[in-house]
Design an enzyme around this catalytic site. Structure first.
Site, mmCIF file in Angstrom:
data_model
loop_
_atom_site.group_PDB
_atom_site.id
_atom_site.type_symbol
_atom_site.label_atom_id
_atom_site.label_comp_id
_atom_site.label_asym_id
_atom_site.label_seq_id
_atom_site.Cartn_x
_atom_site.Cartn_y
_atom_site.Cartn_z
ATOM 1 N N LYS A 168 31.673 49.261 -33.355
ATOM 2 C CA LYS A 168 32.539 48.088 -33.217
ATOM 3 C C LYS A 168 31.709 46.807 -33.205
ATOM 4 O O LYS A 168 31.996 45.866 -33.938
ATOM 5 C CB LYS A 168 33.380 48.202 -31.928
ATOM 6 N N THR A 169 30.684 46.812 -32.368
ATOM 7 C CA THR A 169 29.801 45.642 -32.305
ATOM 8 C C THR A 169 29.155 45.404 -33.660
ATOM 9 O O THR A 169 29.088 44.278 -34.163
ATOM 10 C CB THR A 169 28.708 45.865 -31.255
ATOM 11 N N GLU A 213 26.151 86.166 -28.668
ATOM 12 C CA GLU A 213 26.240 85.233 -29.801
ATOM 13 C C GLU A 213 26.510 85.972 -31.103
ATOM 14 O O GLU A 213 27.290 85.515 -31.941
ATOM 15 C CB GLU A 213 24.953 84.402 -29.927
ATOM 16 N N PRO A 251 33.027 54.795 -27.792
ATOM 17 C CA PRO A 251 31.735 54.121 -27.730
ATOM 18 C C PRO A 251 30.834 54.579 -28.881
ATOM 19 O O PRO A 251 30.855 55.745 -29.259
ATOM 20 C CB PRO A 251 31.146 54.592 -26.399
ATOM 21 N N GLY A 252 30.079 53.656 -29.430
ATOM 22 C CA GLY A 252 29.098 54.019 -30.447
ATOM 23 C C GLY A 252 29.663 54.190 -31.845
ATOM 24 O O GLY A 252 28.977 54.652 -32.741
ATOM 25 N N THR A 253 30.930 53.819 -32.058
ATOM 26 C CA THR A 253 31.485 53.988 -33.391
ATOM 27 C C THR A 253 31.175 52.792 -34.282
ATOM 28 O O THR A 253 31.565 52.769 -35.436
ATOM 29 C CB THR A 253 33.010 54.193 -33.347
ATOM 30 N N ASP A 271 33.871 80.352 -23.069
ATOM 31 C CA ASP A 271 34.693 80.903 -24.159
ATOM 32 C C ASP A 271 36.108 81.150 -23.684
ATOM 33 O O ASP A 271 37.074 80.850 -24.379
ATOM 34 C CB ASP A 271 34.109 82.238 -24.639
HETATM 35 P P1 ADP Z 1 30.173 50.214 -30.213
HETATM 36 O O1 ADP Z 1 30.131 48.736 -30.164
HETATM 37 O O2 ADP Z 1 31.378 50.756 -30.928
HETATM 38 O O3 ADP Z 1 29.964 50.904 -28.908
HETATM 39 P P2 ADP Z 1 27.733 49.861 -31.654
HETATM 40 O O4 ADP Z 1 28.143 48.964 -32.737
HETATM 41 O O5 ADP Z 1 27.035 49.240 -30.489
HETATM 42 O O6 ADP Z 1 28.957 50.701 -31.122
HETATM 43 O O7 ADP Z 1 26.836 51.035 -32.258
HETATM 44 C C1 ADP Z 1 25.556 51.323 -31.796
HETATM 45 C C2 ADP Z 1 24.619 51.601 -32.962
HETATM 46 O O8 ADP Z 1 24.976 52.805 -33.625
HETATM 47 C C3 ADP Z 1 24.669 50.535 -34.016
HETATM 48 O O9 ADP Z 1 23.773 49.513 -33.735
HETATM 49 C C4 ADP Z 1 24.271 51.285 -35.272
HETATM 50 O O10 ADP Z 1 22.878 51.354 -35.399
HETATM 51 C C5 ADP Z 1 24.804 52.675 -35.012
HETATM 52 N N1 ADP Z 1 26.112 52.830 -35.664
HETATM 53 C C6 ADP Z 1 27.296 52.970 -35.050
HETATM 54 N N2 ADP Z 1 28.291 53.087 -35.936
HETATM 55 C C7 ADP Z 1 27.735 52.978 -37.156
HETATM 56 C C8 ADP Z 1 28.260 52.994 -38.498
HETATM 57 N N3 ADP Z 1 29.563 53.156 -38.736
HETATM 58 N N4 ADP Z 1 27.387 52.856 -39.516
HETATM 59 C C9 ADP Z 1 26.067 52.700 -39.282
HETATM 60 N N5 ADP Z 1 25.525 52.667 -38.048
HETATM 61 C C10 ADP Z 1 26.331 52.816 -36.990
HETATM 62 ZN ZN ZN Z 2 30.161 82.492 -26.015
#
Ligand code: ADP
Ligand code: ZN
Length: 611
Positions: free
Chosen positions: A206-207, A423, A202-204, A498
């Site tokens: 794709k959208t 630490e 998630p968040g990479t 750890d």
């Molecule tokens: P996914 O669909 O993979 O879950 P999103 O495309 O919804 O991820 O990513 C969420 C937001 O994170 C995007 O709108 C963007 O702002 C940021 N983001 C994610 N990946 C990138 C990337 N490779 N480059 C720039 N911004 C990114």
């Molecule tokens: Zn530790």
């Protein structure tokens, strides 16, 4: 939800009107609500006794008026008693005559139809509720797709907004060319995949990437989430799929993006939600639609998932989602680029070097990095800053990584000292060992569930590690507890994490990576039996009880060895350990470079110490 509100208000109005009318019926025309209804003969005797002050004849059956005492009354004239007028005249009572007030036609309709309208309204609202709300279309749109459409003119995202996924962008370049001019491609006879599967955490992005393709090609972008298809009524999902493709055909060339395809496309018959008719129908419809167009029309269907492994194989067959684009978490260079993209939107001092932040954020997704920038901006605003500097971003990084700083949590002096030694132990062992990641900084400001934190700056994200690096990691993990042990001669619970980490590393070295001298290169248990939760619950052990015991013994031996090694390193350098702790107690944070200075070494650690 606007429509719903309107409907509710309308229903309430109808209801209010209806009730008011019911209450009022019978004395519609009377200005006086509290008038008392008299029996006709009583009325006559009141007239006779002179107690009626005035009377008003309404239509031909109602008399109303006031008594001498000022009380309102009304009474009904029995049919055919025209003598009443004469009677009143006789007693010299002022008479007024008004024709019967009839209800306006629309009120009539409202009263007669009110209840039906009301029921209809409530039903509508309920139907919308069941549909789950948003989107237009009202009652008849249950089976319509609720795909969101972004017109080319509104789409602002291009490849320039996406960083760190160069390979994927290269892969998609051809798709963009195709969408720009499908006719040209048709002439050349090129084959373009019509379905594309993007997989990644998630968040990479794709959208984002799918949108960028639409943006680059200047075509409409339809998006829908797999979970939108799965409804409580059988057949709804399938009809939504049909409708979505219909929309796509009408708008070709275009991109249809299906997020979370695993919600519909999970393997049939097995796994979670197995035997779900609705989902199966939806999936079948999706397959039918995918087969139903030839890909030359200019529709590209992009599906995204973070679980490509659970998808039904039928989806991945040729002619369906047969092109696979994998979107990995960004590496150090990618992270720097992504940070720079998002940092453009905030005001910062000139020389902020994002590579430093990038190095300290392994495992962050694009969305995490965006969040980091946002947190930095929020934090800066809270401190009335006009420009952000490196420290703001580092603070934001720690916040995103470890949860919110718990400044308010009061640590006792003893706890603080304990944490500082713990630490410092990690940091010092790490600094003393060759081939370990340079230390970024050490802090004893508690964050999330951790009391303190030692962070490192890996020079690059390694994907394979050698024996020495891994061994050192174990020693470093033991370093925290070792320091507590040699200074206080007691250990705290702070080290459980750890120990877990060290144990995992050792187990992997022995059982998966064949790095144990006594066992040699052999794998115990197999990798692919991890289930959904990532645990090896149902793992068949592929080795004997005796081997299991041997592995246990080996692990215990290894842990002990590293614990002793860490203790020795720390004892030999205990002066430096005390100095690091002094700084930590005063400032709560110490830079890696300062530790190196204390060790009278340069930062590249040329002269390794250790056994
Ligand atoms: P996914 O669909 O993979 O879950 P999103 O495309 O919804 O991820 O990513 C969420 C937001 O994170 C995007 O709108 C963007 O702002 C940021 N983001 C994610 N990946 C990138 C990337 N490779 N480059 C720039 N911004 C990114
Ligand atoms: Zn530790």
């Amino acid at each position: 939800m606007k429509r719903e509100t309107v409907l509710i208000i309308l229903s309430m109005l109808v209801l209010a009107f209806f009730l008011a009318k019911m209450f009022d019926s019978g004395n519609m025309s009377s200005g006086n609500r509290r008038s008392q209804e008299l029996i006709y003969s009583d009325f006559k005797s009141l007239v006779a006794s002179g107690e009626i002050a005035n009377a008003q004849i309404v239509g031909d059956s109602l008399i109303e008026g006031f008594t001498q005492e000022g009380l309102g009354f009304r009474t009904y004239i029995p049919v055919e008693d025209p003598s009443v007028i004469d009677y009143l005249r006789l007693y010299q009572i002022p008479i007024n005559y008004v024709p019967e007030k009839s209800m306006p036609w629309y009120l009539n309709i409202l009263i007669n139809w009110g209840p039906f309208l009301l029921i209809f309204g409530i039903w509508l609202v309920l139907m919308r509720r069941m549909q789950g709300g948003s989107g237009g279309g009202g009652l008849f749109s249950i089976g319509r797709s609720r795909a969101k459409k972004i017109e080319p003119s509104e789409m602002k995202i291009t490849f320039n907004d996406v960083a760190g996924v160069e390979e994927a962008k290269d892969d998609l370049g051809e798709t963009v060319e195709f969408l720009k001019d499908p006719a040209k491609f048709r002439k050349l006879g090129g084959r373009i995949p019509k379905g594309m599967l993007m997989s990644g955490s998630p968040g990479t992005g794709k959208t984002l990437l799918a949108k960028a393709v639409a943006g680059e090609a200047g075509v409409p972008f339809f998006s829908m989430s797999g979970s939108d298809f799965v409804e409580m009524f059988v057949g709804v999902g399938a009809s939504r799929v049909r409708d979505m493709f219909e929309q796509g055909r009408q708008n070709a060339p275009c991109i249809i993006f299906i997020d979370e395809i695993d919600a519909v496309g999970g393997s049939r018959g097995t796994g979670m939600g197995g035997g779900n008719d609705e989902r199966e129908q939806t999936l079948n419809q999706l397959l039918v639609e995918m087969d139903g167009f030839d890909g030359m029309e200019g529709i590209i269907v992009v599906a995204a998932t973070n679980r490509p492994d659970v998808l039904d194989p039928a989806l991945l067959r040729p002619g369906r989602f047969d092109r696979h684009v994998s979107i990995p978490l960004p590496d150090v260079k990618g992270r720097e680029e992504i940070l720079n993209i998002h940092a453009k939107k905030v005001q910062m001092v000139e020389e902020v070097d994002m590579s430093i932040i990038a190095r300290g954020t392994p495992g962050f997704s694009g969305a995490d990095l965006k969040n980091l920038i946002n947190e930095a901006a929020l934090g800066g605003a809270r401190n009335n800053k006009t420009e952000l500097n490196l420290a703001d971003f580092e603070w934001a990084r720690d916040k995103v990584m470890m949860g919110t700083e718990r400044k308010s949590m009061v640590m006792s002096e003893k706890e603080k000292r304990n944490t500082a030694y713990h630490e410092a132990g990690h940091a010092l062992v790490s600094a003393l060992l060759p081939k370990s990641d340079p230390i970024h900084k050490v802090t004893i400001v508690p964050r999330g569930r951790a009391l303190g934190l030692t962070s490192y700056l890996p020079e690059n994200d390694n994907h394979s590690y050698d024996f020495e690096y891994l061994s050192n990691r174990i020693t470093i993990a033991m370093g925290g507890r070792a320091a507590e042990e040699i200074i206080f001669d007691e250990v705290t619970t702070g080290a459980s994490n750890d120990i877990q980490q060290a144990t995992d590393t050792i187990r992997n070295m022995i059982c998966r990576w064949g790095m144990s001298k006594s066992f040699g290169p052999i794998v115990f248990g197999s990798d692919n039996q991890m289930n959904v939760l990532g645990r090896d619950i149902g793992k068949d052990r592929e080795y004997s009880e005796k081997t299991a015991t041997e592995i246990d013994v080996e692990m215990r031996k290894t842990i002990k060895f590293h614990n002793e090694k860490a203790k020795k390193l720390l004892r030999d350098n205990v002066q430096v350990l005390h100095k690091i702790v002094d700084v930590l107690m005063k400032e709560e944070t110490i830079d890696g470079s300062y530790i190196m200075k204390l060790l009278k070494k340069d930062q590249s650690k040329v002269a390794p110490v250790g056994s």
